[in-house]
Design an enzyme around this catalytic site. Structure first.
Site, PDB file in Angstrom:
ATOM      1  N   LEU A  39      15.981 -14.192 -14.629  1.00 64.61           N
ATOM      2  CA  LEU A  39      17.204 -14.496 -15.380  1.00 64.61           C
ATOM      3  C   LEU A  39      16.789 -14.857 -16.791  1.00 64.61           C
ATOM      4  CD1 LEU A  39      19.983 -17.040 -14.380  1.00 64.61           C
ATOM      5  CD2 LEU A  39      18.458 -17.621 -16.258  1.00 64.61           C
ATOM      6  N   ASN A  40      17.519 -14.305 -17.802  1.00 65.88           N
ATOM      7  CA  ASN A  40      17.346 -14.876 -19.135  1.00 65.88           C
ATOM      8  C   ASN A  40      18.698 -15.220 -19.744  1.00 65.88           C
ATOM      9  OD1 ASN A  40      16.698 -11.850 -19.340  1.00 65.88           O
ATOM     10  ND2 ASN A  40      16.826 -12.246 -21.502  1.00 65.88           N
ATOM     11  N   ASP A  41      19.103 -14.661 -20.853  1.00 61.86           N
ATOM     12  CA  ASP A  41      20.235 -15.203 -21.625  1.00 61.86           C
ATOM     13  C   ASP A  41      21.533 -15.370 -20.830  1.00 61.86           C
ATOM     14  OD1 ASP A  41      18.292 -14.282 -23.345  1.00 61.86           O
ATOM     15  OD2 ASP A  41      19.609 -12.951 -24.464  1.00 61.86           O
ATOM     16  N   TYR A 100      21.795  -5.057 -22.522  1.00 61.44           N
ATOM     17  CA  TYR A 100      21.343  -6.299 -23.136  1.00 61.44           C
ATOM     18  C   TYR A 100      22.519  -7.253 -23.398  1.00 61.44           C
ATOM     19  CZ  TYR A 100      16.354  -5.235 -23.858  1.00 61.44           C
ATOM     20  OH  TYR A 100      15.009  -5.009 -23.688  1.00 61.44           O
ATOM     21  N   ARG A 160      21.567  -6.195 -32.014  1.00 63.35           N
ATOM     22  CA  ARG A 160      22.048  -6.455 -30.652  1.00 63.35           C
ATOM     23  C   ARG A 160      22.760  -7.801 -30.523  1.00 63.35           C
ATOM     24  NH1 ARG A 160      16.297  -6.174 -29.999  1.00 63.35           N
ATOM     25  NH2 ARG A 160      15.322  -8.228 -30.006  1.00 63.35           N
TER      26      ARG A 160
HETATM   27  C1  FRU Z   1      17.057 -12.842 -26.131  1.00 57.79           C
HETATM   28  C2  FRU Z   1      17.047 -11.344 -25.901  1.00 57.79           C
HETATM   29  C3  FRU Z   1      18.228 -10.655 -26.561  1.00 57.79           C
HETATM   30  C4  FRU Z   1      18.384  -9.406 -25.746  1.00 57.79           C
HETATM   31  C5  FRU Z   1      18.043  -9.896 -24.354  1.00 57.79           C
HETATM   32  C6  FRU Z   1      17.371  -8.893 -23.479  1.00 57.79           C
HETATM   33  O1  FRU Z   1      16.350 -13.532 -25.162  1.00 57.79           O
HETATM   34  O2  FRU Z   1      15.833 -10.765 -26.354  1.00 57.79           O
HETATM   35  O3  FRU Z   1      18.083 -10.412 -27.942  1.00 57.79           O
HETATM   36  O4  FRU Z   1      19.667  -8.878 -25.814  1.00 57.79           O
HETATM   37  O5  FRU Z   1      17.196 -11.023 -24.524  1.00 57.79           O
HETATM   38  O6  FRU Z   1      17.221  -9.378 -22.186  1.00 57.79           O
END
Ligand code: FRU
Length: 467
Positions: A39-41, A100, A160
């Site tokens: 998991l990220n953003d 993204y 993005r």
């Molecule tokens: C930030 C990021 C965003 C991108 C996403 C990809 O952590 O690099 O800029 O959209 O994560 O997972």
């Protein structure tokens, strides 16, 4: 990639991995984490038709940054989340290397609509990006409507993370961007409709607004009013550390100012969180008028592949839900009021640091009133140190074994620490500063007294938290 192929892989990944992930002693008790994978953003945070929706960057197939789609959860209290069908998977040519980050809005007909970046990489290492739409299909899924914007002139393929809102008259969008000569910027677009955008221009960035040289790329911008002013939250990359500032690989911070619909006049850049792991936050305004925020308690490319959760098949978690407020000329954060509902029975300790008997902190809320100089241990791998004017969070790096620290000014006010199995979130001076960190203390960590003046008195309120 074919959707049914990806879905089959995800089913297998969940069937094979969910029990293993849940058995990890470092699995959060009450923070959000992906069932398996990376998991990220936080993405698409919105209150829509009486429910909070939160989406998140998700690789359901592994702990690396690939196969990015959007996971989806909903809640009525920001604490108990229900899994929804996966919202976006990278199945089309215009999103071949990931769906993204982006945001969610209610469109003119009140339909939940996602605005996200289709990321495309080419074999020669170059890339491009499209800003895309998807609309709720009424059955828990989303129909892709395709790209509505491609790259503007003069920019690299790193454009993005659309954050979209309606100002009462028109749609507005901010985008993170990297120019062809490697300057990080935030671009503003104006839209007559969600599929009809016009570039207004950069509103902030490296070389703009008195910032000087300020990074080669800015990710995840978010622009919103708070009281009388506007805040721009953004994540610049490529800033060298200066003393106690900018010590993480990438930064996350805020600029306060006035936005007139075209330009943003702003003051200095300040870090939003002074800890080790905090990145790519996203806000929304809810129906009570609160400005709420989730952040990712992680950072791209830093200490990632050695995290002790990887053998259990998952990595990273969200921050707690936070409310933003403006006080004494500063952007402050507090845990949302709903969190109090997780509190169990209160224990109060008042006395000298020496007398402190210790308390369980695998899932706890701590309110601390401190004076003099001293420290408290969180298990054996993190320490909160106070001295007049300064709070420092130290931890042992799980990768290198080296002790490292992050610190922040302290006016002497109350400190709240939210503890989960593998995270600490410290709110200093009633939320004027925050310091967040992942840490891996093992099972049943204890809070215990550290170094300090013998006469150092503390008052500590402790509540176990149970989801
Ligand atoms: C930030 C990021 C965003 C991108 C996403 C990809 O952590 O690099 O800029 O959209 O994560 O997972």
């Amino acid at each position: 990639m074919k959707e049914h192929y990806l879905l089959n892989q995800i089913v297998r990944s969940l069937l094979a991995g969910q029990l293993k992930a849940a058995a990890d002693p470092h699995r959060p008790r009450w923070h959000l984490a992906a069932p398996v994978g990376l998991l990220n953003d936080p993405n698409g945070f919105i209150e829509h038709d009486g429910r909070y929706h939160l989406f998140y960057q998700w690789n359901p197939l592994g702990c690396e940054h690939s196969n990015k789609g959007w996971g989806h959860v909903t809640s009525t209290d920001l604490l108990h989340w229900q899994h929804e069908p996966v919202a976006l998977l990278p199945t089309e040519a215009y999103e071949s290397h990931g769906c993204y980050s982006g945001s969610a809005v209610s469109d003119e007909q009140g339909r939940l609509t996602l605005v996200y970046t289709g990321n495309v990489k080419y074999p020669d290492g170059s890339r491009t990006a499209f800003q895309c739409l998807a609309r709720a299909d009424g059955e828990g899924g989303f129909d892709k409507l395709g790209p509505v914007l491609d790259l503007p002139q003069g920019y690299s393929g790193h454009v993005r993370d659309p954050k979209v809102w309606h100002d009462g008259q028109q749609w507005l969008m901010v985008l993170g961007a990297r120019t062809l000569d490697d300057k990080g910027e935030v671009l503003l677009y104006r839209g007559d409709a969600l599929d009809a955008w016009t570039l207004v221009g950069p509103i902030a960035g490296s070389g703009h607004g008195g910032l000087g040289d300020f990074g080669y790329m800015w990710e995840c911008p978010d622009l919103f009013p708070l009281g009388e002013r506007h805040l721009l939250i953004c994540c610049p990359q490529g800033i060298a550390s200066v003393g106690e500032y900018y010590r993480n690989l990438y930064q996350c911070g805020w600029l306060a100012g006035q936005f007139d619909g075209e330009q943003f006049e702003h003051g200095a850049f300040h870090e939003l969180d002074r800890g080790f792991e905090f990145y790519a936050p996203q806000t929304t305004q809810d129906s009570q008028g609160r400005r709420l925020l989730f952040g990712w308690l992680g950072l791209p490319e830093e200490n990632e592949m050695s995290q002790p959760t990887i053998p259990y098949g998952w990595i990273h978690q969200m921050s707690c839900p936070r409310e933003l407020f403006w006080q004494d000329d500063w952007l402050c954060q507090r845990p949302v009021a709903e969190l109090a509902a997780l509190k169990g029975e209160q224990t109060r300790f008042e006395g000298t640091l020496r007398e402190f008997p210790g308390l369980a902190i695998d899932s706890a809320w701590l309110d601390l009133a401190l004076c003099g100089e001293g420290s408290l241990w969180f298990g054996a791998v993190a320490e909160l140190v106070w001295q007049p004017g300064r709070i420092t969070l130290r931890r042992q790096n799980w990768q290198s074994g080296v002790w490292e620290d992050r610190s922040t000014p302290w006016l002497g006010g109350k400190i709240t620490v939210l503890c989960d199995s593998s995270s600490l979130e410290c709110f200093v001076d009633q939320g004027r500063q925050s310091l967040s960190a992942r840490y891996f203390p093992g099972e049943k960590p204890q809070l215990s007294s550290g170094n300090g003046d013998d006469g150092c008195k503390i008052c500590l309120d402790h509540w176990p938290l149970a989801a």
